[in-house]
Design a protein around this motif. Structure first.
Motif, PDB file in Angstrom:
ATOM      1  N   GLU A 153       0.818  -1.370  -0.073  1.00 27.60           N
ATOM      2  CA  GLU A 153      -0.128  -0.122  -0.195  1.00 27.60           C
ATOM      3  C   GLU A 153       1.014   1.158   0.048  1.00 27.60           C
ATOM      4  O   GLU A 153       1.683   1.229   0.866  1.00 27.60           O
ATOM      5  CB  GLU A 153      -0.935  -0.080   1.223  1.00 27.60           C
ATOM      6  N   GLN A 154       0.728   2.255  -0.903  1.00 28.78           N
ATOM      7  CA  GLN A 154       1.205   3.501  -0.882  1.00 28.78           C
ATOM      8  C   GLN A 154       0.719   4.481   0.039  1.00 28.78           C
ATOM      9  O   GLN A 154      -0.323   4.203   0.460  1.00 28.78           O
ATOM     10  CB  GLN A 154       1.089   4.141  -2.367  1.00 28.78           C
ATOM     11  N   ILE A 155       1.732   4.931   0.569  1.00 26.27           N
ATOM     12  CA  ILE A 155       1.411   6.047   1.705  1.00 26.27           C
ATOM     13  C   ILE A 155       0.458   7.100   1.111  1.00 26.27           C
ATOM     14  O   ILE A 155       0.887   7.665  -0.053  1.00 26.27           O
ATOM     15  CB  ILE A 155       2.695   6.723   2.193  1.00 26.27           C
ATOM     16  N   SER A 156      -0.446   7.583   2.035  1.00 29.37           N
ATOM     17  CA  SER A 156      -1.275   8.747   1.754  1.00 29.37           C
ATOM     18  C   SER A 156      -1.819   9.008   2.946  1.00 29.37           C
ATOM     19  O   SER A 156      -1.935   8.371   4.092  1.00 29.37           O
ATOM     20  CB  SER A 156      -2.628   8.285   0.816  1.00 29.37           C
ATOM     21  N   VAL A 157      -2.562   9.980   3.234  1.00 27.68           N
ATOM     22  CA  VAL A 157      -3.325  10.604   4.263  1.00 27.68           C
ATOM     23  C   VAL A 157      -4.058   9.494   4.826  1.00 27.68           C
ATOM     24  O   VAL A 157      -4.286   9.152   5.860  1.00 27.68           O
ATOM     25  CB  VAL A 157      -4.093  12.148   4.069  1.00 27.68           C
ATOM     26  N   GLU A 158      -5.034   8.891   3.767  1.00 27.34           N
ATOM     27  CA  GLU A 158      -6.111   7.996   4.174  1.00 27.34           C
ATOM     28  C   GLU A 158      -5.473   6.903   5.004  1.00 27.34           C
ATOM     29  O   GLU A 158      -5.813   6.115   5.770  1.00 27.34           O
ATOM     30  CB  GLU A 158      -7.090   7.704   3.178  1.00 27.34           C
TER      31      GLU A 158
END
Length: 275
Positions: A244-249
């Motif tokens: 999973e790519q980092i994101s705010v969510e």
């Protein structure tokens, strides 16, 4: 002549209007996806740049001398950690950064609000560590000088707001503006109560220079791939966690998953004494 629209024409117009609304919705979702992908792409590219930065210019600045003077309130192994948040928070985000590193500024600008929200909710504490790899790569002393100034801010319990001010005002990577103590003191004026004679003396005398270099040595010997390095409970999450790519969510999701069934932290860090 009747003003009434035949039932068949009205239904056709309604269907056309509904189709247009659906098309607008799809276009909005498409644009959102494009923007989100662009942010992820920038951060992924940034990670590659950081990786390169960590493996070039291994020779750091060796000008500091004397014993390493630890900033007030520093914790962890060899007292190289600058902690932010409740000490009993259920999760820990460990971050290694260089104040001249543009990738670090991108990371901070993308996730600062989310990290602050999680810290204030007692879900997360952040352990900051400082490195000076850009000085080694491009020459200059901005990484060292800024890190020393940040450590001086830590002495009076104002590391976190000053850290944010430095990244918000980061100069272009080739511009060694942070090498000027006058610029670092000027920026301290944006943090209430920080610009004092004691802070200025700490900055100008390089009080924590040897400590900063000790921290940079720990970074170089730690096997990290570049700055920023971000570890959630010891697991790397930048530029991704698993598949999973980092994101705010995703950051929020990862923290809440790790904290499931655990109480939020409530311990208030003790205020650092003035130097």
């Amino acid at each position: 002549m009747s003003d009434k629209i035949p039932e068949g024409n009205r239904s056709a117009r309604e269907r056309l209007a509904q189709q247009r609304e659906r098309d607008k919705g799809r276009e909005k979702r498409r644009r959102t996806l494009i923007v989100s992908s662009a942010v992820v792409g920038v951060l992924a590219l940034a990670a590659v740049v950081g990786l390169i930065a960590a493996n070039v210019g291994k020779d750091g600045d060796d000008t500091a001398s004397g014993p390493a003077i630890t900033p007030s309130g520093a914790t962890g192994e060899a007292s190289l950690t600058l902690p932010v948040g409740a000490s009993d928070a259920p999760s820990t985000l460990t971050i290694w950064e260089d104040f001249r590193c543009p990738v670090c500024a991108q990371f901070e600008n993308a996730f600062r609000d989310t990290i602050t929200e999680l810290v204030e909710a007692g879900q997360l504490k952040v352990d900051y560590h400082l490195a000076t790899i850009i000085d080694g790569n491009l020459g200059g002393k901005g990484s060292l000088r800024a890190a020393n100034a940040a450590a001086c801010a830590q002495d009076v319990g104002k590391f976190a707001p000053y850290h944010d001010v430095l990244f918000r005002n980061q100069p272009p990577e080739p511009d060694d503006a942070f090498a000027k103590n006058s610029r670092l003191i000027e920026l301290a004026g944006e943090v209430k109560g920080l610009d004092t004679p004691e802070f200025r003396s700490c900055v100008e005398e390089g009080t924590h220079d040897s400590w900063v270099q000790k921290s940079d040595t720990a970074f170089r010997e730690g096997g990290f791939q570049g700055t920023p390095t971000a570890l959630l409970n010891g697991e790397s999450i930048f530029p991704k966690k698993g598949d999973e790519q980092i994101s705010v969510e995703n950051l929020k999701k990862w923290v809440l998953e790790a904290n499931k069934g655990k109480k939020p932290g409530t311990a208030t860090p003790s205020a650092a004494p003035a130097s």
